[in-house]
Enzyme design. Sequence first.
Site, PDB file in Angstrom:
ATOM      1  CE  LYS A 111      -4.145  -1.387  -0.321  1.00 15.89           C
ATOM      2  NZ  LYS A 111      -4.997  -2.242   0.394  1.00 15.89           N
ATOM      3  CE  LYS A 194      -7.258 -15.998  -7.619  1.00 12.89           C
ATOM      4  NZ  LYS A 194      -6.998 -14.944  -6.705  1.00 12.89           N
ATOM      5  CE  LYS A 197     -12.164  -5.802  -5.438  1.00 14.50           C
ATOM      6  NZ  LYS A 197     -13.003  -5.705  -4.290  1.00 14.50           N
TER       7      LYS A 197
END
Length: 329
Positions: A111, A194, A197
């Site tokens: 992050k 795979k 989203k």
Amino acid sequence: METVLSGIRSTGHLHLGNYFGALRNFVRIQDEYNCFFFIADLHSLTTHPHPDDFHASVKIILSEYLAAGLDPEKSAIYIQSDVPEICELYVLLNMLAYTGELERTVTFKEKVRQNPDNVNAGLLTYPVLMASDILVHRAQWVPVGKDQEQHLEMARVYARRFNGMYGEEVFPEPQNLVFKGGAMKVPGLDGSGKMGKSNGNGIYLYDDEKTITKKVMKAVTDSGPTEPDSPMPEVIANLFTLLKLVSTQDTVDYFTEKWNDCSIRYGDLKKQLAADICKMTLPIKEKIDAIYNDDAYLSKVVASGRERARASASATMKLVRKAVGFKAF
Ligand code: TRP
């Protein structure tokens, strides 16, 4: 009965990967375990969603999970922010969580790399909040994928540390609940292997017929087999994997034969795949819409989930407060 707990991200929509991967297993275990399922809305605040979108995304994801088969009669289904005991435990566990180990968390480092302008303390202590979600119910089992395994390990560390520091076995160490047969991997439509989203290759439970058909017809293929019984390239094998999930054995056999004798027409395969996906998902979509528009039902579900979750959480917090040394005057 042992306790299973899972936190659900509050943003996005459910795609077929979620459905066949985890959700179908969640639905199945509701009779076998004391289940807690909650929408992790507090966690989502690390990215500062706009207040107007915040509630809407919780409502959408809740409707989708209910439509797909989470049963509020069987499981406690609740919203994380409805259970203040989680936040109380979070404060206490933060005292046992060392900044060094938090800074070494893989998801945190990721992050920081992605959003160097928003390295807030909530992001750093994300694993502590997740540990609080789990430990507040003294859950033994938490089904997680690879990306959450380190967080679960940290929950075990905090459980152990708390028990050790206060000399009481308040928390069991939560284990990963691995489903029989493993989590099913659902391939995407872009040949990437795979469904997810992030790569925009997913089919969502809430997609309508037109959208699904369009997505499937656009799926990546190759120029077709040139020799009988040739091995399938991954992009085609992916379509067959999807077909196996939603179609009958006869349909799968039919197209396998067509592949083997080189007479396969990908257009036909895709049309059939799209139709069979629709047959499975459109009834769920109908339920999603009905539930989403039924505020009275949703409010009843959320209230009963909150009540069950708080009963369990406050029982834990009694033990925790006593262990830490809080005393009434
Ligand atoms: N971090 C999890 C995810 O990103 C969501 C989550 C929050 C969770 N709290 C949890 C999962 C507790 C399991 C248990 O998917």
